[in-house]
Design a protein around this motif. Structure first.
Motif, mmCIF file in Angstrom:
data_model
loop_
_atom_site.group_PDB
_atom_site.id
_atom_site.type_symbol
_atom_site.label_atom_id
_atom_site.label_comp_id
_atom_site.label_asym_id
_atom_site.label_seq_id
_atom_site.Cartn_x
_atom_site.Cartn_y
_atom_site.Cartn_z
ATOM 1 N N THR A 330 0.833 -1.207 0.000
ATOM 2 C CA THR A 330 0.000 0.000 0.000
ATOM 3 C C THR A 330 0.864 1.251 0.000
ATOM 4 N N GLU A 331 1.912 1.242 0.804
ATOM 5 C CA GLU A 331 2.813 2.386 0.850
ATOM 6 C C GLU A 331 3.466 2.626 -0.507
ATOM 7 N N LEU A 332 3.858 1.542 -1.171
ATOM 8 C CA LEU A 332 4.473 1.685 -2.481
ATOM 9 C C LEU A 332 3.483 2.252 -3.492
ATOM 10 N N GLN A 333 2.252 1.771 -3.468
ATOM 11 C CA GLN A 333 1.261 2.238 -4.419
ATOM 12 C C GLN A 333 0.855 3.682 -4.166
ATOM 13 N N LEU A 334 0.914 4.118 -2.920
ATOM 14 C CA LEU A 334 0.572 5.498 -2.591
ATOM 15 C C LEU A 334 1.754 6.446 -2.738
#
Length: 420
Positions: A330-334
């Protein structure tokens, strides 16, 4: 210094090297986008750093609710993209063995997880072990030493993982030498080339990076002139336009295709990928083994392999800035973290260059290789790619695929090892 603006790349003076040691090399031009809007770069181009080379890797991506392009993070070795058996089937490599020959990879910066991620990739597909302990894998700095290694970089780590995985896929029996340049500046990268070529057992050297041509490039070509070692270089990911070192006469310039399964005798079909680089060099003279109307200089590319992120390959990379967070994907996608967290689907001519370098090693014939000439006298051992385009060039062969030679795909893609 006059600069010809033709690609989305940057290179320049070395970090920590005396200014007089080497020419500064090709410089930056303005990014023109990748082969598709639904892709995202590895993050190794650093647009705010105006004197660094760019790697040619792209990730298949999707658009988030905020409008940001984010990489898919599927976490599966079977659903992410093309796998080793696909590539060996498409390019008729099943009966060839690397017999311990070494493929060298030259990249910038360090991937601290390179060996562990390589092991995970090979284990997932039942490929033989390739580790430091068994003598198959070796990682060194640009001087050929095990330490000190460069600083880690999440974007270049993705590139390194892609390169190592593609060598493993195309040539499971090959040994792998990873040479990490201190920086993404040309003087450091070409020192790494010399180190790779001088290492005993190296049959081929893959380069998935490049820079815009300028007047200095011919003075740097000698770093790719090591007879008996085949050098490959990605043609770029910004469509029609020439990059260096792909334009050097001493490398095999590797373009890109879209590769899909088909109900034909081969079982696969290919078209020119619209993001692949190609064209006519403004600085490199036409080599004796190229005779193309409409191009008085060195034409790019020579051969090609899959590069389209939408028919991309599975890659395993875990070097990221998540700090062990449970929500790393999620952090990577955000955009809150950098790097990758497992399986991703990748493309770009960063895929095709190490594949072709591996086919050279499989062929075991590099004692006869001194430049990019060899495939031109063995055209019958290539799949001719006759459809697709990578830009606007008045409809000529330099950006439009057709029978025989064309810019985006060169002479074609491997049909076994006979052209190498």
């Amino acid at each position: 210094m006059f600069t010809l603006t033709v690609t989305a790349l940057t290179v320049g003076p070395a970090i920590g090297v005396q200014a007089a040691a080497l020419p500064s090399g090709p410089r930056a031009s303005t990014p023109r986008g990748s082969g598709s809007a639904s892709t995202t770069g590895f993050g190794c181009d650093h647009p705010s750093r105006t004197e660094q080379a760019r790697c040619f890797g792209l990730l298949k991506a999707h658009r988030t609710a905020s409008g940001r392009m984010s990489p898919f993070t599927t976490g599966s070795p079977t659903t992410t993209g093309l796998v080793p058996s696909d590539l060996r089937s498409a390019y008729e490599l099943g009966g060839a063995s690397g017999s311990g020959r070494t493929v060298a990879i030259v990249d910038a910066m360090d991937d601290p997880n390179a060996e562990a991620d390589l092991s995970a990739y090979r284990s997932a597909y039942g490929l033989p072990s390739c580790t430091t302990a068994d003598g198959c894998f070796r990682k060194v700095n640009q001087s050929g030493r095990a330490s000190p290694l460069p600083s880690g970089d999440h974007g270049w780590a993705e590139e390194i993982s892609l390169d190592l995985d593609m060598v493993s896929a195309a040539c499971p029996g090959c040994h792998i030498l990873l040479v990490e340049a201190t920086s993404a500046n040309i003087p450091d990268l070409v020192r790494a080339e010399d180190t790779a070529a001088a290492t005993p057992g190296v049959a081929s050297v893959s380069n998935s990076w490049g820079g815009a041509e300028d007047i200095t490039v011919t003075s740097l070509d000698s770093h790719f002139r090591h007879p008996g070692v085949a050098f490959t270089a990605s043609s770029g990911d910004s469509g029609y336009g020439v990059s260096w070192p792909a334009s050097s006469p001493y490398v095999t310039a590797v373009g890109g295709t879209s590769l899909s399964r088909a109900s034909n005798a081969r079982g696969w079909t290919e078209t020119a990928w619209r993001g692949a680089g190609s064209g006519c060099s403004a600085y490199e003279a036409e080599p004796s083994w190229q005779h193309h109307s409409g191009c008085a200089g060195r034409a790019v590319a020579d051969v090609s392999a899959v590069a389209d992120p939408h028919t991309g390959v599975a890659v395993y990379d875990t070097y990221n800035s998540c700090g062990g967070a449970l929500l790393c994907d999620t952090e990577l996608q955000l955009g809150l973290a950098q790097g990758a967290d497992g399986w991703v689907e990748a493309g770009g001519t960063s895929v095709s260059s190490p594949i072709i370098a591996s086919v050279y090693a499989l062929a075991g014939n590099t004692s006869q290789v001194a430049d990019g000439a060899y495939p031109y006298s063995h055209r019958s051992a290539l799949h001719d790619v006759t459809a697709g385009s990578n830009g606007s060039c008045g409809g000529t062969y330099l950006c439009t695929a057709g029978p025989g030679y064309d810019g985006p795909t060169g002479l074609g893609t491997p049909n076994g090892t006979g052209a190498f």
